[in-house]
Design a protein around this motif. Structure first.
Motif, PDB file in Angstrom:
ATOM      1  N   VAL A  89       0.837  -1.198   0.000  1.00 28.29           N
ATOM      2  CA  VAL A  89       0.000   0.000   0.000  1.00 28.29           C
ATOM      3  C   VAL A  89       0.874   1.251   0.000  1.00 28.29           C
ATOM      4  O   VAL A  89       1.951   1.278   0.600  1.00 28.29           O
ATOM      5  N   ASN A  90       0.394   2.275  -0.676  1.00 28.00           N
ATOM      6  CA  ASN A  90       1.029   3.590  -0.635  1.00 28.00           C
ATOM      7  C   ASN A  90      -0.031   4.586  -0.178  1.00 28.00           C
ATOM      8  O   ASN A  90      -0.689   5.236  -0.981  1.00 28.00           O
ATOM      9  N   ALA A  91      -0.230   4.640   1.143  1.00 25.14           N
ATOM     10  CA  ALA A  91      -1.277   5.490   1.710  1.00 25.14           C
ATOM     11  C   ALA A  91      -0.835   5.985   3.077  1.00 25.14           C
ATOM     12  O   ALA A  91      -0.226   5.239   3.854  1.00 25.14           O
ATOM     13  N   GLN A  92      -1.129   7.222   3.370  1.00 24.71           N
ATOM     14  CA  GLN A  92      -0.717   7.843   4.620  1.00 24.71           C
ATOM     15  C   GLN A  92      -1.160   7.010   5.819  1.00 24.71           C
ATOM     16  O   GLN A  92      -2.341   6.697   5.981  1.00 24.71           O
ATOM     17  N   GLY A  93      -0.188   6.613   6.655  1.00 23.18           N
ATOM     18  CA  GLY A  93      -0.485   5.867   7.862  1.00 23.18           C
ATOM     19  C   GLY A  93      -0.728   4.388   7.661  1.00 23.18           C
ATOM     20  O   GLY A  93      -0.821   3.640   8.633  1.00 23.18           O
ATOM     21  N   GLU A  94      -0.826   3.948   6.414  1.00 26.22           N
ATOM     22  CA  GLU A  94      -1.096   2.539   6.124  1.00 26.22           C
ATOM     23  C   GLU A  94       0.097   1.840   5.486  1.00 26.22           C
ATOM     24  O   GLU A  94       0.270   0.639   5.628  1.00 26.22           O
ATOM     25  N   GLY A  95       0.901   2.563   4.768  1.00 23.94           N
ATOM     26  CA  GLY A  95       2.080   2.008   4.125  1.00 23.94           C
ATOM     27  C   GLY A  95       2.865   3.139   3.462  1.00 23.94           C
ATOM     28  O   GLY A  95       2.334   3.761   2.538  1.00 23.94           O
ATOM     29  N   PRO A  96       4.068   3.469   3.993  1.00 27.15           N
ATOM     30  CA  PRO A  96       4.740   2.814   5.113  1.00 27.15           C
ATOM     31  C   PRO A  96       3.951   2.963   6.420  1.00 27.15           C
ATOM     32  O   PRO A  96       3.229   3.937   6.605  1.00 27.15           O
ATOM     33  N   VAL A  97       4.148   1.984   7.309  1.00 29.23           N
ATOM     34  CA  VAL A  97       3.492   2.046   8.608  1.00 29.23           C
ATOM     35  C   VAL A  97       4.395   2.766   9.598  1.00 29.23           C
ATOM     36  O   VAL A  97       5.595   2.956   9.356  1.00 29.23           O
ATOM     37  N   ARG A  98       3.820   3.163  10.702  1.00 30.40           N
ATOM     38  CA  ARG A  98       4.587   3.835  11.750  1.00 30.40           C
ATOM     39  C   ARG A  98       5.583   2.859  12.361  1.00 30.40           C
ATOM     40  O   ARG A  98       5.205   1.770  12.794  1.00 30.40           O
ATOM     41  N   PRO A  99       6.868   3.199  12.419  1.00 30.68           N
ATOM     42  CA  PRO A  99       7.819   2.327  13.117  1.00 30.68           C
ATOM     43  C   PRO A  99       7.440   2.183  14.586  1.00 30.68           C
ATOM     44  O   PRO A  99       6.882   3.092  15.198  1.00 30.68           O
ATOM     45  N   GLY A 100       7.729   1.019  15.141  1.00 34.77           N
ATOM     46  CA  GLY A 100       7.411   0.786  16.540  1.00 34.77           C
ATOM     47  C   GLY A 100       7.218  -0.689  16.816  1.00 34.77           C
ATOM     48  O   GLY A 100       7.403  -1.545  15.946  1.00 34.77           O
ATOM     49  N   THR A 101       6.842  -0.984  18.051  1.00 31.29           N
ATOM     50  CA  THR A 101       6.582  -2.354  18.480  1.00 31.29           C
ATOM     51  C   THR A 101       5.080  -2.580  18.487  1.00 31.29           C
ATOM     52  O   THR A 101       4.345  -1.906  19.218  1.00 31.29           O
ATOM     53  N   TYR A 102       4.623  -3.511  17.674  1.00 34.09           N
ATOM     54  CA  TYR A 102       3.203  -3.833  17.575  1.00 34.09           C
ATOM     55  C   TYR A 102       2.935  -5.101  18.382  1.00 34.09           C
ATOM     56  O   TYR A 102       3.575  -6.134  18.171  1.00 34.09           O
ATOM     57  N   GLY A 103       1.992  -5.014  19.300  1.00 37.47           N
ATOM     58  CA  GLY A 103       1.661  -6.147  20.151  1.00 37.47           C
ATOM     59  C   GLY A 103       0.914  -7.234  19.397  1.00 37.47           C
ATOM     60  O   GLY A 103       0.532  -7.068  18.228  1.00 37.47           O
ATOM     61  N   PRO A 104       0.673  -8.367  20.061  1.00 38.81           N
ATOM     62  CA  PRO A 104       0.026  -9.508  19.402  1.00 38.81           C
ATOM     63  C   PRO A 104      -1.336  -9.202  18.797  1.00 38.81           C
ATOM     64  O   PRO A 104      -1.731  -9.819  17.805  1.00 38.81           O
ATOM     65  N   ASP A 105      -2.068  -8.250  19.361  1.00 38.94           N
ATOM     66  CA  ASP A 105      -3.406  -7.937  18.855  1.00 38.94           C
ATOM     67  C   ASP A 105      -3.440  -6.666  18.007  1.00 38.94           C
ATOM     68  O   ASP A 105      -4.512  -6.245  17.562  1.00 38.94           O
ATOM     69  N   ASP A 106      -2.281  -6.048  17.783  1.00 37.85           N
ATOM     70  CA  ASP A 106      -2.219  -4.854  16.942  1.00 37.85           C
ATOM     71  C   ASP A 106      -2.158  -5.254  15.469  1.00 37.85           C
ATOM     72  O   ASP A 106      -1.685  -6.337  15.122  1.00 37.85           O
ATOM     73  N   GLN A 107      -2.619  -4.356  14.620  1.00 37.35           N
ATOM     74  CA  GLN A 107      -2.648  -4.642  13.188  1.00 37.35           C
ATOM     75  C   GLN A 107      -1.423  -4.035  12.506  1.00 37.35           C
ATOM     76  O   GLN A 107      -1.226  -2.823  12.517  1.00 37.35           O
ATOM     77  N   ALA A 108      -0.602  -4.904  11.944  1.00 34.25           N
ATOM     78  CA  ALA A 108       0.543  -4.475  11.127  1.00 34.25           C
ATOM     79  C   ALA A 108       0.785  -5.595  10.126  1.00 34.25           C
ATOM     80  O   ALA A 108       1.371  -6.622  10.459  1.00 34.25           O
ATOM     81  N   THR A 109       0.309  -5.415   8.914  1.00 36.28           N
ATOM     82  CA  THR A 109       0.323  -6.484   7.915  1.00 36.28           C
ATOM     83  C   THR A 109       1.352  -6.199   6.819  1.00 36.28           C
ATOM     84  O   THR A 109       1.836  -5.073   6.675  1.00 36.28           O
ATOM     85  N   PRO A 110       1.691  -7.216   6.018  1.00 37.12           N
ATOM     86  CA  PRO A 110       2.715  -7.043   4.984  1.00 37.12           C
ATOM     87  C   PRO A 110       2.424  -5.912   4.007  1.00 37.12           C
ATOM     88  O   PRO A 110       3.355  -5.239   3.550  1.00 37.12           O
ATOM     89  N   GLY A 111       1.151  -5.696   3.682  1.00 32.45           N
ATOM     90  CA  GLY A 111       0.825  -4.627   2.744  1.00 32.45           C
ATOM     91  C   GLY A 111       1.281  -3.263   3.207  1.00 32.45           C
ATOM     92  O   GLY A 111       1.472  -2.352   2.393  1.00 32.45           O
ATOM     93  N   GLY A 112       1.490  -3.107   4.506  1.00 30.71           N
ATOM     94  CA  GLY A 112       2.006  -1.847   5.040  1.00 30.71           C
ATOM     95  C   GLY A 112       3.505  -1.859   5.207  1.00 30.71           C
ATOM     96  O   GLY A 112       4.216  -0.997   4.695  1.00 30.71           O
ATOM     97  N   TRP A 113       4.032  -2.879   5.945  1.00 35.48           N
ATOM     98  CA  TRP A 113       5.466  -2.813   6.278  1.00 35.48           C
ATOM     99  C   TRP A 113       6.398  -3.181   5.130  1.00 35.48           C
ATOM    100  O   TRP A 113       7.592  -2.866   5.188  1.00 35.48           O
ATOM    101  N   ILE A 114       5.895  -3.784   4.051  1.00 36.11           N
ATOM    102  CA  ILE A 114       6.763  -3.979   2.878  1.00 36.11           C
ATOM    103  C   ILE A 114       7.198  -2.629   2.315  1.00 36.11           C
ATOM    104  O   ILE A 114       8.312  -2.483   1.800  1.00 36.11           O
ATOM    105  N   HIS A 115       6.332  -1.622   2.446  1.00 31.36           N
ATOM    106  CA  HIS A 115       6.715  -0.281   1.984  1.00 31.36           C
ATOM    107  C   HIS A 115       7.873   0.265   2.820  1.00 31.36           C
ATOM    108  O   HIS A 115       8.747   0.970   2.309  1.00 31.36           O
ATOM    109  N   ASN A 116       7.917  -0.064   4.104  1.00 31.44           N
ATOM    110  CA  ASN A 116       9.067   0.332   4.926  1.00 31.44           C
ATOM    111  C   ASN A 116      10.339  -0.363   4.445  1.00 31.44           C
ATOM    112  O   ASN A 116      11.413   0.254   4.388  1.00 31.44           O
ATOM    113  N   LEU A 117      10.226  -1.655   4.110  1.00 32.10           N
ATOM    114  CA  LEU A 117      11.382  -2.372   3.566  1.00 32.10           C
ATOM    115  C   LEU A 117      11.898  -1.691   2.304  1.00 32.10           C
ATOM    116  O   LEU A 117      13.112  -1.584   2.089  1.00 32.10           O
TER     117      LEU A 117
END
Length: 242
Positions: A64-92
């Motif tokens: 995804v290329n969308a504000q707040g969705e991809g790239p995602v905010r850097p940080g530690t996401y807990g087990p129930d938080d949403q951080a999926t590949p469609g967002g963090w691949i943009h960080n990569l």
């Protein structure tokens, strides 16, 4: 298997990736940390699109290329938080590091001890190795991801470091060795290579002439050319009869 939530695009994994066996490095070589994963492209998709990744965890692919969705905010996401590949691949894609933990039965990724260790890892994360960006600029992202063969993994663009235990020092070594060197969209200019010295020093420290091992002490004498032999002119040829 497909995965879907209300705010992130659905995704599916075709194969849980395993690295190919690689030969042992030469004794004098520096071992490479991590494994190269086949490139799956870097196409942008609209928010809410369904994406199937050929290999998981994906170290490249549609995102995804969308504000707040991809790239995602850097940080530690807990087990129930949403951080999926469609967002963090943009960080990569921009050089960020992603650290994934699995929470299947018997895994320690979701335990309080591991979650505390991951938070401490993020809090002490160093500047990036090439662009010198501080933690929080584009990474790291620490998130749950269950669709992989190991309890933990660290990802850079096109590269995966599988881990049976949370080895934060090895993750840092991986980032220092490979970070910001394979991502297609760099956030700074690549370092300029140091030019190699020209010429080979001769015995006295002066550069030797090009094409020779060392300078000669004195030039060799030049031989005088021998006089050319004089020959009598050949008789004129007789024209052929017509």
């Amino acid at each position: 298997m497909a995965f879907l939530n209300a705010t992130s695009p659905a995704y599916a994994c075709s194969t849980e990736w395993e690295p190919a066996v690689t030969p042992e490095p030469a004794p004098s070589a520096t071992p490479r940390i991590g494994y190269v994963q086949n490139d799956m492209g870097r196409e942008h998709v609209t928010l809410g699109s369904f994406v199937r990744y050929a290999l998981c965890p994906p170290a490249s692919g549609k995102h995804v290329n969308a504000q707040g969705e991809g790239p995602v905010r850097p940080g530690t996401y807990g087990p129930d938080d949403q951080a999926t590949p469609g967002g963090w691949i943009h960080n990569l894609e921009h050089g960020g590091l992603v650290v994934l933990y699995r929470c299947e039965s018997g895994d320690s990724g979701c335990s309080d001890t591991t979650q505390s260790a991951l938070q401490a890892f993020y809090a002490s994360f160093p500047n990036s190795p090439v662009c010198d960006l501080p933690a929080g600029s584009v990474g790291p992202i620490i998130a749950r991801f269950d669709e992989m063969k190991w309890p933990f993994a660290a990802l850079l663009w096109g590269q995966v470091l599988p881990l049976d235990t949370l080895d934060t020092q090895l993750i840092l070594d991986f980032f220092a060795q490979q970070g910001e060197r394979s991502n297609p969209e760099a956030l700074c200019a690549a370092p300029t290579p140091t030019p190699a010295p020209t010429g080979t020093p001769g015995p006295t420290g002066s550069p030797a002439p090009s094409g020779s091992a060392e300078a000669s002490a004195s030039p060799e004498p030049t031989a005088s050319p021998a006089p050319a032999a004089t020959s009598s002119p050949a008789p004129s040829a007789t024209p052929a009869a017509s």
